[in-house]
Design a protein around this motif. Structure first.
Motif, PDB file in Angstrom:
ATOM      1  N   MET A   1       0.946  -1.096   0.003  1.00 25.57           N
ATOM      2  CA  MET A   1       0.045   0.004   0.164  1.00 25.57           C
ATOM      3  C   MET A   1       0.771   1.091  -0.083  1.00 25.57           C
ATOM      4  O   MET A   1       1.891   1.393   0.643  1.00 25.57           O
ATOM      5  CB  MET A   1      -1.003  -0.072   1.274  1.00 25.57           C
ATOM      6  N   PRO A   2       0.661   2.140  -0.883  1.00 25.81           N
ATOM      7  CA  PRO A   2       1.541   3.497  -0.983  1.00 25.81           C
ATOM      8  C   PRO A   2       1.337   4.186   0.420  1.00 25.81           C
ATOM      9  O   PRO A   2       0.323   4.402   1.039  1.00 25.81           O
ATOM     10  CB  PRO A   2       1.047   4.105  -2.317  1.00 25.81           C
ATOM     11  N   GLU A   3       2.281   5.263   0.604  1.00 27.64           N
ATOM     12  CA  GLU A   3       2.316   6.070   1.593  1.00 27.64           C
ATOM     13  C   GLU A   3       2.244   7.371   1.190  1.00 27.64           C
ATOM     14  O   GLU A   3       3.076   7.602   0.010  1.00 27.64           O
ATOM     15  CB  GLU A   3       3.302   5.722   2.733  1.00 27.64           C
ATOM     16  N   PHE A   4       1.454   8.330   1.591  1.00 27.68           N
ATOM     17  CA  PHE A   4       1.219   9.709   1.087  1.00 27.68           C
ATOM     18  C   PHE A   4       1.978  10.534   1.905  1.00 27.68           C
ATOM     19  O   PHE A   4       1.732  10.465   3.142  1.00 27.68           O
ATOM     20  CB  PHE A   4       0.117   9.975   0.711  1.00 27.68           C
ATOM     21  N   PRO A   5       2.652  11.956   1.288  1.00 26.75           N
ATOM     22  CA  PRO A   5       2.938  12.896   2.284  1.00 26.75           C
ATOM     23  C   PRO A   5       1.674  13.473   3.028  1.00 26.75           C
ATOM     24  O   PRO A   5       0.666  13.504   2.377  1.00 26.75           O
ATOM     25  CB  PRO A   5       3.707  13.621   1.343  1.00 26.75           C
ATOM     26  N   ILE A   6       1.818  14.000   4.287  1.00 23.32           N
ATOM     27  CA  ILE A   6       0.941  14.762   4.741  1.00 23.32           C
ATOM     28  C   ILE A   6       0.921  16.351   4.574  1.00 23.32           C
ATOM     29  O   ILE A   6       2.013  16.688   4.280  1.00 23.32           O
ATOM     30  CB  ILE A   6       0.925  14.472   6.664  1.00 23.32           C
ATOM     31  N   ALA A   7      -0.310  16.882   4.379  1.00 23.17           N
ATOM     32  CA  ALA A   7      -0.183  18.377   4.095  1.00 23.17           C
ATOM     33  C   ALA A   7      -0.982  18.966   5.158  1.00 23.17           C
ATOM     34  O   ALA A   7      -1.918  18.310   5.961  1.00 23.17           O
ATOM     35  CB  ALA A   7      -0.825  18.743   2.592  1.00 23.17           C
ATOM     36  N   LEU A   8      -0.857  20.220   5.328  1.00 28.14           N
ATOM     37  CA  LEU A   8      -1.817  21.081   6.141  1.00 28.14           C
ATOM     38  C   LEU A   8      -3.199  20.835   5.914  1.00 28.14           C
ATOM     39  O   LEU A   8      -4.172  20.421   6.927  1.00 28.14           O
ATOM     40  CB  LEU A   8      -1.543  22.453   6.301  1.00 28.14           C
ATOM     41  N   ARG A   9      -3.591  20.870   4.502  1.00 25.34           N
ATOM     42  CA  ARG A   9      -5.019  20.533   4.291  1.00 25.34           C
ATOM     43  C   ARG A   9      -4.880  19.683   3.106  1.00 25.34           C
ATOM     44  O   ARG A   9      -4.141  19.997   2.056  1.00 25.34           O
ATOM     45  CB  ARG A   9      -5.559  21.881   3.773  1.00 25.34           C
ATOM     46  N   GLY A  10      -5.602  18.412   3.349  1.00 26.60           N
ATOM     47  CA  GLY A  10      -5.425  17.327   2.273  1.00 26.60           C
ATOM     48  C   GLY A  10      -6.462  16.427   2.312  1.00 26.60           C
ATOM     49  O   GLY A  10      -7.565  16.651   2.971  1.00 26.60           O
ATOM     50  N   TYR A  11      -6.309  15.300   1.583  1.00 26.69           N
ATOM     51  CA  TYR A  11      -7.384  14.470   1.640  1.00 26.69           C
ATOM     52  C   TYR A  11      -7.738  13.844   2.733  1.00 26.69           C
ATOM     53  O   TYR A  11      -6.730  13.563   3.441  1.00 26.69           O
ATOM     54  CB  TYR A  11      -7.386  13.469   0.108  1.00 26.69           C
ATOM     55  N   HIS A  12      -8.892  13.598   3.088  1.00 25.71           N
ATOM     56  CA  HIS A  12      -9.215  12.656   4.356  1.00 25.71           C
ATOM     57  C   HIS A  12      -8.429  11.380   4.311  1.00 25.71           C
ATOM     58  O   HIS A  12      -8.605  10.477   3.318  1.00 25.71           O
ATOM     59  CB  HIS A  12     -10.735  12.538   4.497  1.00 25.71           C
ATOM     60  N   ARG A  13      -7.758  11.170   5.253  1.00 27.18           N
ATOM     61  CA  ARG A  13      -6.668   9.709   4.859  1.00 27.18           C
ATOM     62  C   ARG A  13      -7.525   8.376   5.189  1.00 27.18           C
ATOM     63  O   ARG A  13      -7.140   7.551   4.673  1.00 27.18           O
ATOM     64  CB  ARG A  13      -5.883  10.078   6.405  1.00 27.18           C
ATOM     65  N   HIS A  14      -8.457   8.518   6.066  1.00 33.02           N
ATOM     66  CA  HIS A  14      -9.303   7.213   6.055  1.00 33.02           C
ATOM     67  C   HIS A  14      -9.861   6.866   4.760  1.00 33.02           C
ATOM     68  O   HIS A  14     -10.149   5.971   4.482  1.00 33.02           O
ATOM     69  CB  HIS A  14     -10.161   7.254   7.300  1.00 33.02           C
ATOM     70  N   GLN A  15     -10.449   7.827   4.093  1.00 29.14           N
ATOM     71  CA  GLN A  15     -11.243   7.559   2.845  1.00 29.14           C
ATOM     72  C   GLN A  15     -10.416   7.355   1.697  1.00 29.14           C
ATOM     73  O   GLN A  15     -10.399   6.304   1.111  1.00 29.14           O
ATOM     74  CB  GLN A  15     -11.765   9.137   2.384  1.00 29.14           C
ATOM     75  N   VAL A  16      -9.027   7.858   1.734  1.00 28.19           N
ATOM     76  CA  VAL A  16      -8.031   7.477   0.876  1.00 28.19           C
ATOM     77  C   VAL A  16      -7.555   5.943   1.075  1.00 28.19           C
ATOM     78  O   VAL A  16      -7.455   5.252   0.091  1.00 28.19           O
ATOM     79  CB  VAL A  16      -6.730   8.574   0.665  1.00 28.19           C
ATOM     80  N   ASP A  17      -7.305   5.702   2.381  1.00 25.94           N
ATOM     81  CA  ASP A  17      -6.729   4.462   2.564  1.00 25.94           C
ATOM     82  C   ASP A  17      -7.783   3.462   2.194  1.00 25.94           C
ATOM     83  O   ASP A  17      -7.266   2.166   1.801  1.00 25.94           O
ATOM     84  CB  ASP A  17      -6.407   4.375   4.248  1.00 25.94           C
ATOM     85  N   ALA A  18      -9.095   3.662   2.452  1.00 22.49           N
ATOM     86  CA  ALA A  18     -10.096   2.583   2.261  1.00 22.49           C
ATOM     87  C   ALA A  18     -10.303   2.488   0.835  1.00 22.49           C
ATOM     88  O   ALA A  18     -10.260   1.313   0.373  1.00 22.49           O
ATOM     89  CB  ALA A  18     -11.483   3.145   2.754  1.00 22.49           C
ATOM     90  N   PHE A  19     -10.054   3.368   0.020  1.00 24.50           N
ATOM     91  CA  PHE A  19     -10.184   3.515  -1.410  1.00 24.50           C
ATOM     92  C   PHE A  19      -8.986   2.804  -2.144  1.00 24.50           C
ATOM     93  O   PHE A  19      -9.086   1.825  -2.782  1.00 24.50           O
ATOM     94  CB  PHE A  19     -10.469   4.872  -2.089  1.00 24.50           C
ATOM     95  N   ILE A  20      -7.804   3.306  -1.837  1.00 23.31           N
ATOM     96  CA  ILE A  20      -6.609   2.460  -1.999  1.00 23.31           C
ATOM     97  C   ILE A  20      -6.653   0.972  -1.703  1.00 23.31           C
ATOM     98  O   ILE A  20      -6.195   0.272  -2.776  1.00 23.31           O
ATOM     99  CB  ILE A  20      -5.358   3.262  -1.641  1.00 23.31           C
ATOM    100  N   ALA A  21      -7.015   0.562  -0.396  1.00 25.29           N
ATOM    101  CA  ALA A  21      -7.182  -0.674  -0.309  1.00 25.29           C
ATOM    102  C   ALA A  21      -8.276  -1.712  -1.188  1.00 25.29           C
ATOM    103  O   ALA A  21      -7.765  -2.705  -1.598  1.00 25.29           O
ATOM    104  CB  ALA A  21      -7.613  -0.863   1.025  1.00 25.29           C
ATOM    105  N   ARG A  22      -8.915  -0.889  -1.738  1.00 24.94           N
ATOM    106  CA  ARG A  22     -10.031  -1.590  -2.562  1.00 24.94           C
ATOM    107  C   ARG A  22      -9.441  -1.610  -3.979  1.00 24.94           C
ATOM    108  O   ARG A  22      -9.617  -2.511  -4.585  1.00 24.94           O
ATOM    109  CB  ARG A  22     -11.411  -0.921  -2.787  1.00 24.94           C
ATOM    110  N   VAL A  23      -8.686  -0.623  -4.274  1.00 22.73           N
ATOM    111  CA  VAL A  23      -7.990  -0.696  -5.632  1.00 22.73           C
ATOM    112  C   VAL A  23      -6.751  -1.717  -5.636  1.00 22.73           C
ATOM    113  O   VAL A  23      -6.864  -2.574  -6.556  1.00 22.73           O
ATOM    114  CB  VAL A  23      -7.198   0.697  -5.916  1.00 22.73           C
ATOM    115  N   GLU A  24      -5.994  -1.752  -4.663  1.00 16.76           N
ATOM    116  CA  GLU A  24      -5.174  -2.864  -4.277  1.00 16.76           C
ATOM    117  C   GLU A  24      -5.605  -4.350  -4.252  1.00 16.76           C
ATOM    118  O   GLU A  24      -5.079  -5.303  -4.947  1.00 16.76           O
ATOM    119  CB  GLU A  24      -4.107  -2.840  -3.332  1.00 16.76           C
ATOM    120  N   GLY A  25      -6.774  -4.424  -3.673  1.00 20.24           N
ATOM    121  CA  GLY A  25      -7.537  -5.725  -3.795  1.00 20.24           C
ATOM    122  C   GLY A  25      -8.040  -6.273  -4.899  1.00 20.24           C
ATOM    123  O   GLY A  25      -7.814  -7.294  -5.108  1.00 20.24           O
ATOM    124  N   THR A  26      -8.548  -4.915  -5.807  1.00 18.68           N
ATOM    125  CA  THR A  26      -9.113  -5.334  -7.013  1.00 18.68           C
ATOM    126  C   THR A  26      -7.782  -5.827  -7.854  1.00 18.68           C
ATOM    127  O   THR A  26      -8.010  -6.742  -8.684  1.00 18.68           O
ATOM    128  CB  THR A  26      -9.571  -4.266  -7.662  1.00 18.68           C
TER     129      THR A  26
END
Length: 167
Positions: A1-26
């Motif tokens: 699973m890729p790791e992403f840098p943290i920004a002051l304002r960025g994409y919701h981490r749990h949403q991204v992680d859940a979606f990326i997990a689905r992509v990786e599973g697919t």
């Protein structure tokens, strides 16, 4: 699973992680606990923006990579299916049997067989064209063996339609 840098304002981490997990599973890289992801979903996904979320540009770049990977896999799958369909059609051409005629008019057997041999080569080389099948004309016979015209015409129309379907 890729790791992403943290920004002051960025994409919701749990949403991204859940979606990326689905992509990786697919893609078969991880266990899939949710429905498989489609190419359309990857292209349309939107994440909420929060404080201390994942940097959007990094996530977007990774989603683009996933899109390319899905498209490559889909193209390979389409090629395999097209090859299997072409092989199926070649088998159909190779094994076709027509009713023969003697007293009524029929198509010259040698010409029909020669045309079918040409179509076999074209199907194997993926160069078969439905226009060639529809344009085929054969000499007719009478008082000697020939192939039933309705049988041959029906088969050739079916073959042309199948070639069209293959695209």
């Amino acid at each position: 699973m890729p790791e992403f840098p943290i920004a002051l304002r960025g994409y919701h981490r749990h949403q991204v992680d859940a979606f990326i997990a689905r992509v990786e599973g697919t893609l078969g890289r991880a266990q899939l606990f949710a429905p498989p992801v489609t190419v359309a979903e990857i292209g349309q996904v939107r994440f909420a923006v929060t404080l201390r979320g994942y940097r959007g540009s990094a996530v977007d770049e990774r989603l683009e990579e996933y899109l390319r990977e899905f498209e490559t896999k889909e193209n390979a799958r389409r090629r395999r299916l097209a090859a299997a369909e072409a092989d199926r059609l070649a088998g159909l051409v190779r094994n076709v049997r027509f009713v023969t005629t003697r007293l009524t008019e029929g198509y010259d057997e040698g010409e029909v067989d020669s045309f079918l041999d040409t179509m076999l080569v074209a199907l194997r080389g993926r160069t078969a064209r439905s226009a060639d099948v529809r344009a085929a004309r054969f000499a007719t016979t009478r008082f000697r063996p020939g192939y039933s015209q309705p049988d041959v015409d029906g088969f050739l129309e079916h073959l042309a339609a199948e070639i069209d379907r293959l695209g």
